[in-house]
Design a protein around this motif. Structure first.
Motif, mmCIF file in Angstrom:
data_model
loop_
_atom_site.group_PDB
_atom_site.id
_atom_site.type_symbol
_atom_site.label_atom_id
_atom_site.label_comp_id
_atom_site.label_asym_id
_atom_site.label_seq_id
_atom_site.Cartn_x
_atom_site.Cartn_y
_atom_site.Cartn_z
ATOM 1 N N VAL A 132 9.031 6.732 -5.611
ATOM 2 C CA VAL A 132 8.405 5.463 -5.998
ATOM 3 C C VAL A 132 8.066 4.646 -4.756
ATOM 4 C CG1 VAL A 132 8.834 3.232 -7.102
ATOM 5 C CG2 VAL A 132 9.400 5.350 -8.311
ATOM 6 N N LEU A 133 8.981 4.578 -3.799
ATOM 7 C CA LEU A 133 8.719 3.830 -2.567
ATOM 8 C C LEU A 133 7.569 4.467 -1.782
ATOM 9 C CD1 LEU A 133 12.359 3.060 -1.335
ATOM 10 C CD2 LEU A 133 10.846 1.642 -2.735
ATOM 11 N N GLU A 134 7.502 5.788 -1.776
ATOM 12 C CA GLU A 134 6.397 6.464 -1.102
ATOM 13 C C GLU A 134 5.067 6.120 -1.754
ATOM 14 O OE1 GLU A 134 6.561 10.598 0.063
ATOM 15 O OE2 GLU A 134 8.733 10.603 -0.171
ATOM 16 N N ARG A 135 5.016 6.170 -3.071
ATOM 17 C CA ARG A 135 3.759 5.915 -3.784
ATOM 18 C C ARG A 135 3.373 4.438 -3.705
ATOM 19 N NH1 ARG A 135 3.579 10.323 -2.774
ATOM 20 N NH2 ARG A 135 3.462 12.145 -4.152
ATOM 21 N N THR A 136 4.363 3.553 -3.641
ATOM 22 C CA THR A 136 4.066 2.135 -3.421
ATOM 23 C C THR A 136 3.374 1.953 -2.079
ATOM 24 O OG1 THR A 136 5.987 1.451 -4.738
ATOM 25 C CG2 THR A 136 5.054 -0.174 -3.228
ATOM 26 N N CYS A 137 3.899 2.611 -1.067
ATOM 27 C CA CYS A 137 3.288 2.561 0.263
ATOM 28 C C CYS A 137 1.865 3.123 0.222
ATOM 29 C CB CYS A 137 4.151 3.347 1.250
ATOM 30 S SG CYS A 137 3.502 3.401 2.931
ATOM 31 N N ASP A 138 1.669 4.238 -0.474
ATOM 32 C CA ASP A 138 0.340 4.835 -0.600
ATOM 33 C C ASP A 138 -0.634 3.854 -1.261
ATOM 34 O OD1 ASP A 138 1.428 7.137 0.464
ATOM 35 O OD2 ASP A 138 1.593 8.184 -1.460
ATOM 36 N N TYR A 139 -0.156 3.174 -2.303
ATOM 37 C CA TYR A 139 -0.990 2.217 -3.032
ATOM 38 C C TYR A 139 -1.441 1.093 -2.096
ATOM 39 C CZ TYR A 139 -2.311 -0.974 -6.878
ATOM 40 O OH TYR A 139 -2.985 -1.818 -7.731
ATOM 41 N N VAL A 140 -0.489 0.505 -1.381
ATOM 42 C CA VAL A 140 -0.821 -0.599 -0.481
ATOM 43 C C VAL A 140 -1.752 -0.115 0.628
ATOM 44 C CG1 VAL A 140 0.131 -2.310 1.117
ATOM 45 C CG2 VAL A 140 1.307 -1.816 -1.035
ATOM 46 N N CYS A 141 -1.538 1.111 1.064
ATOM 47 C CA CYS A 141 -2.409 1.703 2.073
ATOM 48 C C CYS A 141 -3.853 1.782 1.549
ATOM 49 C CB CYS A 141 -1.888 3.095 2.430
ATOM 50 S SG CYS A 141 -2.431 3.713 4.026
#
Length: 560
Positions: A428-437
């Protein structure tokens, strides 16, 4: 009109300079340093953290027994599988070393300014930038920085607090908090009071019990102690012990056979991810309660009277579930007293309960948690001077946990409405980072000066959360940090769905749910001057579209 910080004659694919400030060098901040620099060209990046080292919660929490309460192989980055976890539930130090290793491997420490604490963040509408005041924790000097995007990776369990108990400051013995541990303290031969029954207390009690002369564990509420996560895999282990250490044969297999390691992790995550269905009210939740009760009854056979005091009336999951290996066993030891009477006050030499009993101790450990209101870390002022902390005093409204109306260009990792009851937090933290990216990339490409979720989108998400949680055990009457420490308040800390559901939501931003202001006020500024970089810079390949990696080759019928 927004200040124009690009020239009208730039090419369509010119990368607009972007400055990003990340708050926090825990897991989310480390991921951001890796992914942002990997994917965003012409990027200025700084990661501030108040601590002298990276790691976030795994640097701060150093109490005896601190460990991850989900399986080690579930709690790691998808791109950095670790074959060297020594045990099923990793120690806090082992997790810290793992993430420090990732920082070194991907050379992102150079973006980090440690010992620097954010003390204020204020959005300037005229510049479309965040102005951040940062205190140097070593010198006390306050410096000022600006950025286009502010990414708050401060987490939910970061702002620890002392319990509100009369006389706490009068205690003459050793006073400790689980989140601010004095590693020089030795419990050997001492009488110790442990206040709390959350995950920290559940780990501390069995860790220090063999060393102490006596432990008084003060427990205000009931809590479920679950069998180990992914019990199917636990049962396969030949080794014993509260943390289920891997055997030499298992470690050798993980190190020499990547396919075996991946298969093991997929089995673990499949079992962990499948637990979400037990968090909905109904037969499965009732079965979980029955299974947990059986587990707890067995481990408390020596002191069955504790079961009636600790066994909840609510379903598992209403409060955070923890496996707590070794905790119930420690409660049954002769030198441990389980005290469910309310604490009346603390004196200079001990704790007085509501019945007037004074129990003298050498040390008091407060494993009493954190401020989970998301509104008191440091002042954040959004557009027009909006005081976000004041607005969030009653309810921290967001859009998908990531951002909120009134605070442009501000995003959160593991903020309000982002916790998960079960499942994999790291993905989830990885995908949150991807989203913000992806959002930053769009701002850069489309020449967007400010982006914020529409108020209607935030309101809709809140309504969705309210309706979803009615169906789950989380909204049952129990005191939980999921509900800001209340029994019946709204669930503000959790994602309204499974972790897999969260990951799917984060796959692709719905940019139609956002409001934009474009650089210079021109919504066609993204189209540039009619040319591309390849036509203006001879070093850029003008026919890159012919390179094999850029061609989508269709299959002919003979290839099918």
């Amino acid at each position: 009109m927004v200040a124009n910080d690009i020239k009208s004659n730039l090419e369509i694919d010119h990368a607009r300079p972007m400055k990003v400030i990340v708050i926090g060098a825990g897991i989310s901040g480390i991921l951001a340093a890796i992914r942002f620099t990997q994917r965003i060209p012409n990027l200025g990046l700084v990661v501030y953290d108040k601590n002298p080292e990276v790691g976030g919660t795994w640097y701060e929490n150093r109490y005896p027994g601190v460990a991850c309460d989900v399986p080690s192989h579930v709690y790691q980055a998808s791109f950095e599988p670790n074959p060297n976890w020594s045990q099923f539930y990793s120690s806090g130090n082992e997790i810290l070393q793992y993430w420090k290793g990732i920082v070194e491997k991907y050379d992102v420490r150079k973006y980090m300014k440690l010992n620097h604490k954010i003390v204020e963040a204020r959005f300037d509408d005229s510049q479309s930038k965040w102005h951040v005041a940062v205190e140097n924790c070593s010198s006390g000097e306050v410096i000022h920085d600006t950025c286009d995007v502010l990414y708050a990776c401060i987490g939910a369990l970061n702002d620890w607090k002392w319990p509100d108990i009369s006389g706490l400051s009068s205690f003459k013995g050793k006073l400790l908090h689980s989140a601010s541990w004095d590693e020089s303290w030795n419990p050997e031969g001492l009488s110790v009071a442990v206040i709390g029954s959350g995950s920290s207390a559940i780990q501390i009690v069995p860790a220090i019990q063999p060393k102490t002369s006596r432990i008084d564990n003060y427990v205000r509420g009931q809590t479920w102690i679950a069998p180990p996560w992914a019990a199917t895999e636990v049962r396969k282990h030949t080794a014993t012990g509260s943390n289920f250490k891997f055997t030499a044969e298992e470690l050798e297999d993980f190190r020499s056979n990547p396919d075996s390691l991946l298969a093991y992790r997929k089995r673990l995550e499949t079992e962990v991810q499948s637990m979400t269905k037990h968090l909905f009210r109904g037969q499965l939740a009732e079965k979980a309660a029955s299974d947990f009760k059986q587990h707890m009854t067995k481990l408390l056979e020596k002191k069955p009277e504790i079961l009636n005091k600790i066994l909840p009336s609510f379903s598992p999951g209403c409060r955070r579930i923890t496996p707590g290996p070794g905790y119930l066993e420690a409660l049954t030891e002769d030198n441990v007293s389980f005290i469910s009477d309310n604490i009346s006050k603390i004196t200079e030499d001990g704790i007085v309960t509501a019945d007037g009993t004074l129990r003298k101790v050498d040390a008091i450990i407060c494993a009493t948690g954190f401020d989970t209101s998301f509104s008191k870390r440091f002042p954040i002022y959004g557009s027009g001077g909006l005081d976000l902390g004041e607005r969030w005093k009653n309810y921290p409204d967001t859009y998908l946990s990531l951002s909120t109306h009134g605070a442009p260009n501000l995003f959160f990792a593991h903020g309000p409405s982002s916790g998960i009851g079960v499942g994999s937090l790291t993905i989830v933290l990885e995908r949150t980072c991807d989203y913000v990216c992806s959002v930053i990339a769009k701002m850069q490409k489309d020449r967007i000066a400010t982006i914020q979720p529409k108020k209607a989108a935030c309101d809709s998400f809140r309504r969705y959360c309210d309706e979803f949680f009615k169906k789950t055990v989380f909204s049952l009457p129990c005191r939980s940090w999921y509900k800001r420490g209340t029994e019946d308040g709204p669930v503000t800390a959790l994602w309204p769905g499974s972790s897999l559901h969260f990951v799917k939501v984060l796959e692709k931003p719905r940019f139609e749910d956002y409001d934009y202001i474009y650089v210079g006020g021109d919504d066609m500024s993204w189209i540039g001057n009619g040319l591309t970089m390849a036509e203006s810079d001879s070093s850029v390949d003008m026919t890159a579209y012919l390179n094999p990696e850029n061609i989508d080759y269709p299959r002919s019928p003979s290839q099918v």
